[in-house]
Design an enzyme around this catalytic site. Structure first.
Site, PDB file in Angstrom:
ATOM      1  N   THR A  38       4.997  29.863  46.782  1.00 51.52           N
ATOM      2  CA  THR A  38       5.829  29.406  47.902  1.00 51.52           C
ATOM      3  C   THR A  38       6.694  28.216  47.495  1.00 51.52           C
ATOM      4  O   THR A  38       7.784  28.048  48.003  1.00 51.52           O
ATOM      5  CB  THR A  38       4.954  28.985  49.102  1.00 51.52           C
ATOM      6  OG1 THR A  38       3.867  28.212  48.615  1.00 51.52           O
ATOM      7  CG2 THR A  38       4.430  30.200  49.841  1.00 51.52           C
ATOM      8  N   TYR A 152     -13.048  31.969  53.798  1.00 57.27           N
ATOM      9  CA  TYR A 152     -12.682  32.109  52.380  1.00 57.27           C
ATOM     10  C   TYR A 152     -13.674  33.012  51.637  1.00 57.27           C
ATOM     11  O   TYR A 152     -13.283  33.916  50.876  1.00 57.27           O
ATOM     12  CB  TYR A 152     -12.657  30.711  51.744  1.00 57.27           C
ATOM     13  CG  TYR A 152     -12.133  30.635  50.344  1.00 57.27           C
ATOM     14  CD1 TYR A 152     -10.760  30.686  50.085  1.00 57.27           C
ATOM     15  CD2 TYR A 152     -12.999  30.470  49.257  1.00 57.27           C
ATOM     16  CE1 TYR A 152     -10.277  30.592  48.786  1.00 57.27           C
ATOM     17  CE2 TYR A 152     -12.521  30.375  47.963  1.00 57.27           C
ATOM     18  CZ  TYR A 152     -11.160  30.431  47.734  1.00 57.27           C
ATOM     19  OH  TYR A 152     -10.687  30.337  46.450  1.00 57.27           O
ATOM     20  N   ALA A 153     -14.951  32.811  51.884  1.00 53.03           N
ATOM     21  CA  ALA A 153     -15.974  33.629  51.225  1.00 53.03           C
ATOM     22  C   ALA A 153     -15.855  35.088  51.654  1.00 53.03           C
ATOM     23  O   ALA A 153     -16.006  36.001  50.833  1.00 53.03           O
ATOM     24  CB  ALA A 153     -17.369  33.087  51.542  1.00 53.03           C
ATOM     25  N   ALA A 154     -15.557  35.299  52.931  1.00 56.92           N
ATOM     26  CA  ALA A 154     -15.402  36.675  53.420  1.00 56.92           C
ATOM     27  C   ALA A 154     -14.210  37.338  52.743  1.00 56.92           C
ATOM     28  O   ALA A 154     -14.283  38.503  52.317  1.00 56.92           O
ATOM     29  CB  ALA A 154     -15.219  36.681  54.937  1.00 56.92           C
ATOM     30  N   ALA A 155     -13.117  36.606  52.632  1.00 57.38           N
ATOM     31  CA  ALA A 155     -11.920  37.169  51.996  1.00 57.38           C
ATOM     32  C   ALA A 155     -12.192  37.493  50.531  1.00 57.38           C
ATOM     33  O   ALA A 155     -11.789  38.549  50.027  1.00 57.38           O
ATOM     34  CB  ALA A 155     -10.752  36.194  52.112  1.00 57.38           C
ATOM     35  N   LYS A 156     -12.885  36.589  49.837  1.00 59.15           N
ATOM     36  CA  LYS A 156     -13.132  36.798  48.408  1.00 59.15           C
ATOM     37  C   LYS A 156     -14.139  37.925  48.179  1.00 59.15           C
ATOM     38  O   LYS A 156     -14.021  38.689  47.217  1.00 59.15           O
ATOM     39  CB  LYS A 156     -13.608  35.495  47.757  1.00 59.15           C
ATOM     40  CG  LYS A 156     -12.541  34.396  47.726  1.00 59.15           C
ATOM     41  CD  LYS A 156     -11.298  34.815  46.942  1.00 59.15           C
ATOM     42  CE  LYS A 156     -10.337  33.658  46.715  1.00 59.15           C
ATOM     43  NZ  LYS A 156      -9.126  34.080  45.991  1.00 59.15           N
ATOM     44  N   ILE A 185     -13.309  24.752  39.238  1.00 61.97           N
ATOM     45  CA  ILE A 185     -12.298  24.569  38.203  1.00 61.97           C
ATOM     46  C   ILE A 185     -11.553  23.261  38.479  1.00 61.97           C
ATOM     47  O   ILE A 185     -11.201  22.980  39.629  1.00 61.97           O
ATOM     48  CB  ILE A 185     -11.301  25.749  38.213  1.00 61.97           C
ATOM     49  CG1 ILE A 185     -12.044  27.084  38.046  1.00 61.97           C
ATOM     50  CG2 ILE A 185     -10.248  25.576  37.120  1.00 61.97           C
ATOM     51  CD1 ILE A 185     -12.898  27.225  36.809  1.00 61.97           C
TER      52      ILE A 185
END
Lengths: 245, 77
Positions: A38, A152-156, A185
């Protein structure tokens, strides 16, 4: 080994720390790279830094039409699309009890739905070419879960199931689809943590340190290479041993 | 019409690697020519490209045989 001369790669989230490292690694192996993100300024800077074979392709992954146009723009810029790296991701961390529908939907939309759309748009030219590499950047939290990151965990985790299904559908066409799942990271994002927070995190990692963007990029480069043709539907965990799964 | 039929048959022969004499109007892509579901999607893509037309998904589902394809493309182009 891992020679990508003549291949064209689209990398989303290339303005971020990990995405830029991935783009550098693929470019270094000889690929043309389409840098998507973006924020145009860091993309232009990266492209300037890489020199030839680097193309800036700005895209807001929250915008359905822009996402569907991106693979075509990549082909127009580079001539083909052989490697897709879905690296872009956003977070809207919040305790689950307080998580709004918007927090949930935004993260699912950018991290999972846009990745699906880019896979769908890229598989077509890859099928024609009888060669393709899809590398989706997941996360250790897609396997382990993480408080404050329900969305986030659900998406990943969703990304993993999606990738395995795509892998099965297109395997006969010379296309592989895999996940690289980073742990912690060191990026500008983690730089904001306090020393105590960093020490607490490092204490949970057998290697005793956070990973580098280059260590993620190396895993992506492998999976994008001709040598990884027999690896598909896999999740390559790059997490310093934090979760041995 | 015959031109369209010839071009359709050529695509089918090339894509599915079948003998030309097996690609008759009544031949079903899946039952007679050994195509799998992904092959049928690819064939539709190849038809779209060759003839510069759009074949919507619900129409693609009705294209089961070589003759179906020739008929659809003749009407669309």
């Amino acid at each position: 080994m891992f020679d990508l001369t003549g291949k064209c790669a689209l990398v989303t989230g290339a303005s971020g720390g990990i995405g830029a490292a991935i783009a550098r690694a693929l470019h270094g192996a000889g690929a043309s790279v389409g840098l998507s993100g973006t924020r145009v300024e860091p993309l232009e800077a990266l492209a300037g830094n890489l020199g030839e074979r680097a193309h800036v392709l700005p895209c807001n992954l929250g915008d359905k039409d822009a996402v569907e146009a991106l693979p075509k723009e990549a082909i127009a810029a580079m001539g083909s699309l052989d490697i897709l790296v879905n690296n872009a991701g956003i977070t809207r961390d919040q305790l689950f009890m307080r998580m709004s529908d918007d927090d949930w939907l935004d993260v699912l939309n950018v991290n999972l739905t846009s990745a699906m759309r880019l896979c769908r748009g890229s598989v077509r030219p890859m099928m024609k070419a009888r060669w393709g590499r899809i590398v989706n950047v997941g996360s250790v939290v897609g396997s382990t879960g993480n408080p404050g990151q329900v969305n986030y965990a659900a998406a990943k985790a969703g990304l993993t199931g999606m990738t395995k299904s795509i892998a099965q559908e297109v395997a006969t066409r010379g296309i592989t689809a895999n996940v690289v799942a980073p742990g912690f990271i060191a990026t500008p994002m983690t730089e904001k943590l306090t020393d105590e927070q960093k020490a607490a995190i490092n204490g949970q990692i057998p290697t005793g340190r956070m990973g580098t963007p280059e260590e993620i990029a190396a895993a992506v480069l492998y999976l994008a290479s001709p040598e990884a043709g027999y690896v598909t539907g896999a999740t390559l965990h790059v997490n310093g041993g934090m979760a041995m799964i | 019409m015959s031109d369209i039929a010839d071009r359709v048959k050529k695509i089918v022969v090339e894509h599915l690697g079948v003998e030309e004499d097996k690609v008759v109007d009544k031949a079903s892509f899946i039952d007679d020519l050994g195509a799998d579901s992904l092959d049928t999607v690819e064939l539709v893509m190849a038809f779209e490209e060759e003839f510069g037309i759009e074949i919507p998904d619900d129409a693609a589902d009705t294209i089961q045989t070589v003759g179906d394809a020739v008929k659809f493309i003749s009407e669309a182009s």
